[in-house]
Scaffold this motif. Sequence first.
Motif, PDB file in Angstrom:
ATOM      1  N   ASP A   1      58.166  34.880  35.442  1.00 45.56           N
ATOM      2  CA  ASP A   1      58.354  35.704  34.247  1.00 45.56           C
ATOM      3  C   ASP A   1      56.993  36.220  33.803  1.00 45.56           C
ATOM      4  O   ASP A   1      56.041  35.441  33.629  1.00 45.56           O
ATOM      5  N   TYR A   2      56.920  37.548  33.572  1.00 45.56           N
ATOM      6  CA  TYR A   2      55.670  38.174  33.125  1.00 45.56           C
ATOM      7  C   TYR A   2      56.002  39.159  32.011  1.00 45.56           C
ATOM      8  O   TYR A   2      56.846  40.051  32.190  1.00 45.56           O
ATOM      9  N   THR A   3      55.362  38.992  30.867  1.00 46.82           N
ATOM     10  CA  THR A   3      55.641  39.848  29.709  1.00 46.82           C
ATOM     11  C   THR A   3      54.414  40.618  29.263  1.00 46.82           C
ATOM     12  O   THR A   3      54.427  41.240  28.197  1.00 46.82           O
ATOM     13  N   GLY A   4      53.369  40.611  30.057  1.00 44.46           N
ATOM     14  CA  GLY A   4      52.138  41.299  29.668  1.00 44.46           C
ATOM     15  C   GLY A   4      52.170  42.788  29.981  1.00 44.46           C
ATOM     16  O   GLY A   4      53.169  43.341  30.450  1.00 44.46           O
ATOM     17  N   GLU A   5      51.026  43.429  29.733  1.00 44.71           N
ATOM     18  CA  GLU A   5      50.869  44.849  29.982  1.00 44.71           C
ATOM     19  C   GLU A   5      50.619  45.101  31.469  1.00 44.71           C
ATOM     20  O   GLU A   5      50.283  44.176  32.213  1.00 44.71           O
ATOM     21  N   PRO A   6      50.765  46.384  31.898  1.00 45.37           N
ATOM     22  CA  PRO A   6      50.391  46.707  33.283  1.00 45.37           C
ATOM     23  C   PRO A   6      48.953  46.314  33.566  1.00 45.37           C
ATOM     24  O   PRO A   6      48.084  46.386  32.682  1.00 45.37           O
ATOM     25  N   ILE A   7      48.692  45.930  34.764  1.00 50.71           N
ATOM     26  CA  ILE A   7      47.367  45.419  35.144  1.00 50.71           C
ATOM     27  C   ILE A   7      46.571  46.540  35.793  1.00 50.71           C
ATOM     28  O   ILE A   7      47.042  47.185  36.739  1.00 50.71           O
ATOM     29  N   GLY A   8      45.364  46.815  35.246  1.00 47.99           N
ATOM     30  CA  GLY A   8      44.512  47.854  35.793  1.00 47.99           C
ATOM     31  C   GLY A   8      43.536  47.290  36.815  1.00 47.99           C
ATOM     32  O   GLY A   8      42.908  46.251  36.593  1.00 47.99           O
ATOM     33  N   ILE A   9      43.410  47.973  37.924  1.00 54.13           N
ATOM     34  CA  ILE A   9      42.504  47.538  38.999  1.00 54.13           C
ATOM     35  C   ILE A   9      41.747  48.759  39.506  1.00 54.13           C
ATOM     36  O   ILE A   9      42.354  49.804  39.807  1.00 54.13           O
ATOM     37  N   ASP A  10      40.406  48.638  39.562  1.00 56.52           N
ATOM     38  CA  ASP A  10      39.553  49.714  40.072  1.00 56.52           C
ATOM     39  C   ASP A  10      39.123  49.357  41.498  1.00 56.52           C
ATOM     40  O   ASP A  10      38.411  48.383  41.718  1.00 56.52           O
ATOM     41  N   LEU A  11      39.578  50.169  42.446  1.00 53.04           N
ATOM     42  CA  LEU A  11      39.273  49.910  43.853  1.00 53.04           C
ATOM     43  C   LEU A  11      37.991  50.583  44.313  1.00 53.04           C
ATOM     44  O   LEU A  11      37.590  50.430  45.472  1.00 53.04           O
ATOM     45  N   GLY A  12      37.320  51.360  43.425  1.00 51.43           N
ATOM     46  CA  GLY A  12      36.018  51.928  43.737  1.00 51.43           C
ATOM     47  C   GLY A  12      36.088  53.140  44.639  1.00 51.43           C
ATOM     48  O   GLY A  12      37.110  53.815  44.753  1.00 51.43           O
ATOM     49  N   HIS A  13      34.937  53.423  45.312  1.00 51.99           N
ATOM     50  CA  HIS A  13      34.790  54.581  46.185  1.00 51.99           C
ATOM     51  C   HIS A  13      34.994  54.172  47.643  1.00 51.99           C
ATOM     52  O   HIS A  13      34.499  53.133  48.075  1.00 51.99           O
ATOM     53  N   LEU A  14      35.721  55.026  48.379  1.00 47.63           N
ATOM     54  CA  LEU A  14      35.974  54.755  49.788  1.00 47.63           C
ATOM     55  C   LEU A  14      35.740  56.018  50.591  1.00 47.63           C
ATOM     56  O   LEU A  14      35.826  57.143  50.065  1.00 47.63           O
ATOM     57  N   GLY A  15      35.447  55.832  51.855  1.00 50.46           N
ATOM     58  CA  GLY A  15      35.414  56.927  52.810  1.00 50.46           C
ATOM     59  C   GLY A  15      36.608  56.818  53.735  1.00 50.46           C
ATOM     60  O   GLY A  15      37.565  56.084  53.479  1.00 50.46           O
ATOM     61  N   VAL A  16      36.547  57.530  54.820  1.00 49.86           N
ATOM     62  CA  VAL A  16      37.622  57.440  55.803  1.00 49.86           C
ATOM     63  C   VAL A  16      37.457  56.165  56.627  1.00 49.86           C
ATOM     64  O   VAL A  16      36.355  55.619  56.740  1.00 49.86           O
ATOM     65  N   ASP A  17      38.572  55.680  57.149  1.00 54.46           N
ATOM     66  CA  ASP A  17      38.581  54.472  57.990  1.00 54.46           C
ATOM     67  C   ASP A  17      37.868  53.316  57.314  1.00 54.46           C
ATOM     68  O   ASP A  17      36.986  52.672  57.874  1.00 54.46           O
ATOM     69  N   SER A  18      38.269  53.036  56.078  1.00 59.32           N
ATOM     70  CA  SER A  18      37.650  51.950  55.321  1.00 59.32           C
ATOM     71  C   SER A  18      38.709  51.261  54.471  1.00 59.32           C
ATOM     72  O   SER A  18      39.851  51.727  54.378  1.00 59.32           O
ATOM     73  N   GLU A  19      38.316  50.147  53.865  1.00 59.91           N
ATOM     74  CA  GLU A  19      39.247  49.356  53.062  1.00 59.91           C
ATOM     75  C   GLU A  19      38.517  48.752  51.882  1.00 59.91           C
ATOM     76  O   GLU A  19      37.378  48.284  52.004  1.00 59.91           O
ATOM     77  N   ALA A  20      39.178  48.745  50.732  1.00 56.56           N
ATOM     78  CA  ALA A  20      38.632  48.132  49.516  1.00 56.56           C
ATOM     79  C   ALA A  20      39.685  47.206  48.939  1.00 56.56           C
ATOM     80  O   ALA A  20      40.863  47.570  48.842  1.00 56.56           O
ATOM     81  N   CYS A  21      39.289  45.986  48.577  1.00 54.92           N
ATOM     82  CA  CYS A  21      40.203  44.979  48.034  1.00 54.92           C
ATOM     83  C   CYS A  21      39.645  44.429  46.729  1.00 54.92           C
ATOM     84  O   CYS A  21      38.428  44.232  46.588  1.00 54.92           O
TER      85      CYS A  21
END
Length: 720
Positions: free
Chosen positions: A454-474
Amino acid sequence: MDKLVRPSNRPTVLNSFFWALLVSASTAMGPVQAAAMARADVAVIVDTSTSMEEPGMDPERASLLVTKLLADIVPGDLAVIRLLDLEYDKAWLPSHPSGKFMPCSEDPRKSCSMVEQDSNWEADARSRQFGALVRPSRGDADYKQKLERHLVQSQNNSMFNLAFQAAAGFFGQHPEAVPRTVIWLSDGRSDSISSLQQAVSQVQSLGATVEAIVFGAGDVALPQKMGVDTLKVSNPAEIMKAFANAFRRIVQAPYRIDNTVTAEPRFEMKHNVQEAWIVVYGDRSLGAVTLAGPDGEVRADYAADVWPTAGAYKVAYLQQPKAGAWTVKAKGGGAGVAYAVIQRSDLEPVLVSPTQAFAGMDVPLVVEIHAGANGEWVTDPELLKGAVLTATVDDHEIELLDNGSSGDASANDGRFTGMANFPTAGEIPVHLHLKNEIADRGNEATISVVGQFDYTGEPIGIDLGHLGVDSEACRPLIYQANHQGRVIFELKTLQSLPSGHTLAIHLPTGVLTADAGTAPIKPNELIEVCLKTSVMAASSQAEGEPWLALQVAGSQKPEQQLVLNLRWQVQGLSFWERWGWLVWSILAALVVLSIILGFVLPHRFRGSLALVFVPERDELDEQLPQPVKQWRGVSIGFYRNARAFLQPDYRLSGKANGALAGLFAERSGCRVAPGSGVSLFRETLDGDWEPVLTVGCRGRPGDIYRVGSHGPYFRIAVKG
């Protein structure tokens, strides 16, 4: 080929009796359902060799008496199997003499000839159950009388391997999954030990338990070597006691009492007993037997028999007897009248706890052994001795212990415990299994496995930053929710992703990709939200919009999902960086295609097109038509149809200069046109000559053309 021995001199006094019995054995009716609640298949293999008549063996024929006892009380299918004799049973065991002699196995003082088999005796014994007398129903008086002749101790061979093969054939006719037992009475000797070992293994592979009873002067080494439970007996009383114990195993009865009437006539009937057999045995003078219990007296009239030299027995059978003290009363039977009490109560494992568990969390499975229809908890140390309990969950077997370890609360209290972990929620089946000396039984249980989120909070904001092609950010996903147990989640996208973008949740157990499958998540588990770009990803930018929903699988409730507002900036490829290769590839393909079409689209002369080209009109009928395609230079060109020009030297070529006329390939045939500066005429049906225009006309087979006013002439023809 195995070599065996046949006696050189064999009495045949009992032949007529034996043949009648053997015919009845081979034509016996199928098994009849016993009235008792227990059920079993039993094969009794009796040593009927002549050595059993010797002192110290079984001259009293106690083996006959106890076999009758089993015929009276075994609640199921029963076959009594005698040994085969090479002379007496030669119709079943075809052979021929080897010319050699050796001491007889049953009486070394006699000489027996060695023989060689003419057929597969073991296969025949199994398929046709040689030597087996099958009981038609429990307590059948005619059957018991036949046993007296069937078990006469008159065989000169000890081929127990064939008897075990007959037992295997008997069991093979009864596919029902009931306990199977072979009771093997012998002097511990066999003519073919290696074949016997193989036959015993085959019977055991059918799920049968083999119990050997060796008479006093016999040798226990052979059955013990094969790993068979072996008991040695010395007198009729011990044999009766051994058989009572064997019957206890047959019906899987946990409770057993043995005593003499004079020493201790009283015994305790346990609670929750479903069936009880009280077998009283003594000498031939045994008279009336009664049992005094909480509800009064009961006569032992369920079964009875007597053999003068071996003794007598009487049996009482009780269903769901009252618990408490019972007393055995017997008239006659000698000073050593004894009794055996077999109390059967269905032992089965029962799940006590839990009834509900959280998915993904360790939980103790607590199991008790219950007895009887009322399910009373068994704490008797005698019954718990050697008990092995297991629980199987999702093909994973869990050992349950009663030693105070591995989650078990208290040692030797009758509660067996093992730790389990249910990976998913739902109604999870659990298979319980109990095995001990007198029980091999399973039971099914179901545990309701749940997960809570059960979750009653607000939507969670996440900043994944800057990426280029063929890359991954977590980035880690951190939230505060009421999360208990392992819960199955799914990941849904809330709007379309740009090309080359993939959103996923990384878990310790794997990756949950958006809009693709489900995955379990446990409380406080480290999870990350990840954006991955491909080598062809386009530029994009997210400004905190709702992109993902991590929700309980199958649920649409708002309180069972996390909405993720994401930010990112992807520096992707320009249009030409992304698609330039495709544009150039298309152009190259078009060029190649145009070149190919340049040689595919032009029309060719048909192979049958021919031409007669002569100076005079009269010669047209004298010359044979010549195929146009045989001339060089008349084929197609790049985006040019095939053409053939008639030269002044009466040849065809691909050169237009100085040509008198030309043939040009078209879709529907060919076109005929005059040469440059040359007039050309076509002969009409009326014999007139009409001029051919500069653009030419369609050339048809049979048309005759004239160049100028005097020739030469040519005609269109079809070759072949």
